[in-house]
Design a protein around this motif. Structure first.
Motif, PDB file in Angstrom:
ATOM      1  N   TYR A  22       0.862  -1.253  -0.047  1.00  0.00           N
ATOM      2  CA  TYR A  22       0.043  -0.035  -0.126  1.00  0.00           C
ATOM      3  C   TYR A  22       0.863   1.023  -0.025  1.00  0.00           C
ATOM      4  CZ  TYR A  22      -4.780  -1.835   0.697  1.00  0.00           C
ATOM      5  OH  TYR A  22      -5.973  -2.642   0.474  1.00  0.00           O
ATOM      6  N   HIS A  59      -7.377  -7.674   0.246  1.00  0.00           N
ATOM      7  CA  HIS A  59      -6.713  -6.482  -0.259  1.00  0.00           C
ATOM      8  C   HIS A  59      -5.490  -6.484  -1.136  1.00  0.00           C
ATOM      9  CE1 HIS A  59      -7.685  -4.155   3.452  1.00  0.00           C
ATOM     10  NE2 HIS A  59      -7.826  -5.451   3.960  1.00  0.00           N
ATOM     11  N   TRP A  62      -7.745  -5.874  -4.168  1.00  0.00           N
ATOM     12  CA  TRP A  62      -8.404  -4.421  -4.037  1.00  0.00           C
ATOM     13  C   TRP A  62      -7.267  -3.667  -4.932  1.00  0.00           C
ATOM     14  CZ3 TRP A  62     -12.452  -1.599  -2.730  1.00  0.00           C
ATOM     15  CH2 TRP A  62     -12.432  -0.436  -1.992  1.00  0.00           C
ATOM     16  N   SER A  66      -7.694  -1.708  -8.143  1.00  0.00           N
ATOM     17  CA  SER A  66      -7.800  -0.080  -8.189  1.00  0.00           C
ATOM     18  C   SER A  66      -6.558   0.157  -9.357  1.00  0.00           C
ATOM     19  CB  SER A  66      -7.214   0.337  -6.703  1.00  0.00           C
ATOM     20  OG  SER A  66      -7.924   0.071  -5.794  1.00  0.00           O
ATOM     21  N   TYR A  70      -7.717   2.557 -12.373  1.00  0.00           N
ATOM     22  CA  TYR A  70      -7.107   3.968 -12.492  1.00  0.00           C
ATOM     23  C   TYR A  70      -6.445   4.049 -13.945  1.00  0.00           C
ATOM     24  CZ  TYR A  70      -3.832   7.379 -11.423  1.00  0.00           C
ATOM     25  OH  TYR A  70      -3.106   8.709 -11.672  1.00  0.00           O
ATOM     26  N   TRP A 100     -10.068   9.361  -6.907  1.00  0.00           N
ATOM     27  CA  TRP A 100     -10.578   7.742  -6.765  1.00  0.00           C
ATOM     28  C   TRP A 100      -9.458   6.925  -6.159  1.00  0.00           C
ATOM     29  CZ3 TRP A 100      -9.762   3.154  -9.324  1.00  0.00           C
ATOM     30  CH2 TRP A 100     -10.694   2.286  -9.111  1.00  0.00           C
ATOM     31  N   GLU A 101      -8.396   6.815  -7.046  1.00  0.00           N
ATOM     32  CA  GLU A 101      -7.428   6.077  -6.418  1.00  0.00           C
ATOM     33  C   GLU A 101      -6.721   6.322  -5.171  1.00  0.00           C
ATOM     34  OE1 GLU A 101      -4.195   3.366  -7.165  1.00  0.00           O
ATOM     35  OE2 GLU A 101      -6.314   3.498  -7.977  1.00  0.00           O
ATOM     36  N   TYR A 103      -8.443   7.663  -2.587  1.00  0.00           N
ATOM     37  CA  TYR A 103      -9.347   7.194  -1.728  1.00  0.00           C
ATOM     38  C   TYR A 103      -9.204   5.658  -1.388  1.00  0.00           C
ATOM     39  CZ  TYR A 103     -13.709   4.930  -0.329  1.00  0.00           C
ATOM     40  OH  TYR A 103     -14.652   4.362  -0.213  1.00  0.00           O
ATOM     41  N   ARG A 104      -9.026   4.856  -2.744  1.00  0.00           N
ATOM     42  CA  ARG A 104      -9.034   3.455  -2.465  1.00  0.00           C
ATOM     43  C   ARG A 104      -7.633   3.068  -1.842  1.00  0.00           C
ATOM     44  NH1 ARG A 104     -12.436   0.114  -5.439  1.00  0.00           N
ATOM     45  NH2 ARG A 104     -11.117  -1.377  -5.677  1.00  0.00           N
ATOM     46  N   ARG A 107      -8.321   3.959   1.961  1.00  0.00           N
ATOM     47  CA  ARG A 107      -9.277   3.339   2.611  1.00  0.00           C
ATOM     48  C   ARG A 107      -8.833   1.740   2.766  1.00  0.00           C
ATOM     49  NH1 ARG A 107     -14.827   0.602   0.497  1.00  0.00           N
ATOM     50  NH2 ARG A 107     -15.418  -0.286   2.364  1.00  0.00           N
ATOM     51  N   GLY A 108      -8.149   1.247   1.932  1.00  0.00           N
ATOM     52  CA  GLY A 108      -7.583  -0.154   1.684  1.00  0.00           C
ATOM     53  C   GLY A 108      -6.348  -0.073   3.023  1.00  0.00           C
ATOM     54  N   MET A 118     -11.871  -6.392   2.432  1.00  0.00           N
ATOM     55  CA  MET A 118     -12.218  -5.277   1.251  1.00  0.00           C
ATOM     56  C   MET A 118     -13.423  -6.068   0.711  1.00  0.00           C
ATOM     57  SD  MET A 118     -10.417  -3.121   2.262  1.00  0.00           S
ATOM     58  CE  MET A 118     -11.278  -1.828   0.947  1.00  0.00           C
TER      59      MET A 118
END
Length: 119
Positions: A22, A59, A62, A66, A70, A100-101, A103-104, A107-108, A118
């Motif tokens: 991440y 994850h 996810w 993502s 993207y 959006w990316e 946020y993902r 959040r992840g 997720m």
């Protein structure tokens, strides 16, 4: 009476790997607009089977989804850029894809630290 915390070291290892991924996705996303994420994505694909049967598997999926979504939205933005009329729309698409990316990834990372799977 003392309280003993029992941890599963294999689960902690795959969680730590996901945390690192991440962070690497975030760094590549921030410093290269996601262009260097391909290297991190390969690691996601390689490490995902190690987390089979745990919530960490979701994850990895996810992060993989993502990245590909993207990239799709970036491609749509670039297609819009080729027309003069589409340039303002392309800027909106680029900005929305970036948010959006971000946020993902956030959040992840938060859900991973809270031991949540997720969707």
């Amino acid at each position: 009476m003392t309280q003993v915390t029992v941890t599963d070291t294999s689960l902690e290892d795959v969680k730590q790997t996901a945390r690192i991924l991440y962070v690497l996705h975030g760094l590549c996303f921030f410093f290269s607009a996601g262009l260097l994420n391909l290297a991190v994505l390969v690691v996601n694909y390689v490490k995902r089977p190690d987390s089979q049967g745990t919530f960490v598997f979701s994850h990895h999926s996810w992060m993989i989804r993502s990245y590909w979504y993207y990239l799709l939205w970036l491609a749509v933005g670039w297609l819009l850029m080729v027309t003069l009329i589409g340039i303002p729309v392309a800027m909106v698409v680029f900005g929305a894809a970036w948010l959006w990316e971000a946020y993902r990834l956030i959040r992840g990372f938060v859900d991973l630290n809270n031991n949540r799977e997720m969707p």
